[in-house]
Design an enzyme around this catalytic site. Structure first.
Site, PDB file in Angstrom:
ATOM      1  N   HIS A  78      -6.795 -64.029 -45.532  1.00  0.00           N
ATOM      2  CA  HIS A  78      -5.561 -64.440 -46.219  1.00  0.00           C
ATOM      3  C   HIS A  78      -4.455 -63.409 -46.002  1.00  0.00           C
ATOM      4  CE1 HIS A  78      -8.332 -66.760 -49.246  1.00  0.00           C
ATOM      5  NE2 HIS A  78      -8.385 -67.236 -48.007  1.00  0.00           N
ATOM      6  N   HIS A 233      -5.090 -75.077 -46.322  1.00  0.00           N
ATOM      7  CA  HIS A 233      -5.747 -73.769 -46.413  1.00  0.00           C
ATOM      8  C   HIS A 233      -6.521 -73.459 -45.128  1.00  0.00           C
ATOM      9  CE1 HIS A 233      -7.280 -70.234 -48.487  1.00  0.00           C
ATOM     10  NE2 HIS A 233      -8.412 -70.468 -47.850  1.00  0.00           N
ATOM     11  N   ASP A 237      -6.252 -70.065 -42.880  1.00  0.00           N
ATOM     12  CA  ASP A 237      -7.371 -69.273 -42.369  1.00  0.00           C
ATOM     13  C   ASP A 237      -7.298 -69.092 -40.851  1.00  0.00           C
ATOM     14  OD1 ASP A 237      -8.511 -68.832 -44.850  1.00  0.00           O
ATOM     15  OD2 ASP A 237     -10.012 -70.424 -44.655  1.00  0.00           O
ATOM     16  N   HIS A 259     -14.574 -70.039 -40.091  1.00  0.00           N
ATOM     17  CA  HIS A 259     -14.387 -68.658 -39.652  1.00  0.00           C
ATOM     18  C   HIS A 259     -15.206 -68.320 -38.401  1.00  0.00           C
ATOM     19  CE1 HIS A 259     -11.980 -67.852 -43.127  1.00  0.00           C
ATOM     20  NE2 HIS A 259     -12.954 -68.159 -43.947  1.00  0.00           N
TER      21      HIS A 259
END
Length: 274
Positions: A78, A233, A237, A259
């Site tokens: 973030h 969101h 990321d 991720h």
């Protein structure tokens, strides 16, 4: 020719970590040209700072972790996202714990703090990571790719079996103005039934309805900032994870990426540049 930039003033913020649940004092400080983004422990002054680069990624379970030796920093995405979009090349991130503050689960506070501090030009040429061919990382039905493009753009498709969420898509030409309005306020999301298992594994210990938006089989447990906050969101990321390969210029297209795939793409790009 673009010049590198660093913060014009120090930034200070106190909070708790999303996964550790531990209090943390964070300082963002100006750094010398060519330094990149460095994470350091203010309570361990003898420890060598860890560069926020793809080569230093050590884990991607529910967050992006970088480390070197016994030193590690997790849930950096973030903050990295806000630094990326604000055009900060060089910054020293000082923490007295292993994880930056979660704040409200978004990047909005980080973005505003950096904007308030301002940035200054430095006497060094910026090395923009220009995507000049197609890069792609696949994992079954999930993938992320980077294509040549003359600016920074992200197109993301999120896939979720829960009927409350389903398929979400969002496309954004990334500018500081668009990011601040459309992406920075998008918060971390969790499914209520997963929370107990996460916490049993030492994750999400700082999670609450103030730091995460939570859904269950009946609906959302707290108000949304956007009807499609999840996919926004995800873009947040992606921008944080790909900053590990430098300042990106290209079009990022992703389907259900997380991720692990994001940082794998960052590594692929960074290794070729090196």
């Amino acid at each position: 020719m673009q010049k590198e930039r660093t913060l014009a003033a120090r930034v200070v913020y106190d909070g708790i970590g999303l996964h550790s649940g531990k209090p943390v004092h964070m300082e963002l400080a100006p750094a010398a040209p060519g330094s990149g983004i460095l994470f350091a422990r203010s309570d361990l002054p003898e420890a060598v700072p860890v560069p926020a680069t793809a080569a230093h990624v050590t884990a991607t379970l529910r967050a992006t972790t970088i480390g070197a030796g016994s030193l590690k920093f997790f849930t950096i995405e973030h903050l990295m996202s806000a630094l990326h979009v604000q055009g900060v090349d060089n910054c020293l991130v000082l923490l007295d714990a292993e994880e930056p503050p979660v704040v409200d689960g978004s990047a909005r506070t980080f973005f505003r703090l950096i904007a308030e501090a301002g940035t200054v030009e430095q006497d060094a040429e910026r090395r923009v990571t220009v995507i000049d061919r197609i890069y792609r990382v696949d994992d079954g039905s999930h993938f992320i790719m980077a294509l040549p493009y003359d600016r920074l753009r992200v197109s993301f498709t999120s896939l979720n079996d829960h009927p409350l969420i389903g398929v979400q898509y969002y496309d954004l030409e990334v500018t500081p103005e668009a990011y601040e309005k459309e992406i920075a306020p998008a918060r971390t999301i969790a499914y209520e039934k997963e929370v107990a298992a996460l916490q049993a594994n030492g994750l999400g210990l700082g999670g609450s309805l103030e730091t995460v938006i939570v859904y269950n089989d009946e609906g959302w447990m707290n108000p949304l900032n956007f009807p499609n906050e999840l996919v926004r969101h995800k873009i947040l990321d992606v921008l944080g994870d790909l900053r590990l390969a430098g300042m990106i210029r290209g079009h990022i297209i992703a389907v259900a990426s997380g991720h692990a795939l994001n940082t794998a793409l960052a590594k692929q790009i960074a290794e070729e540049r090196e």
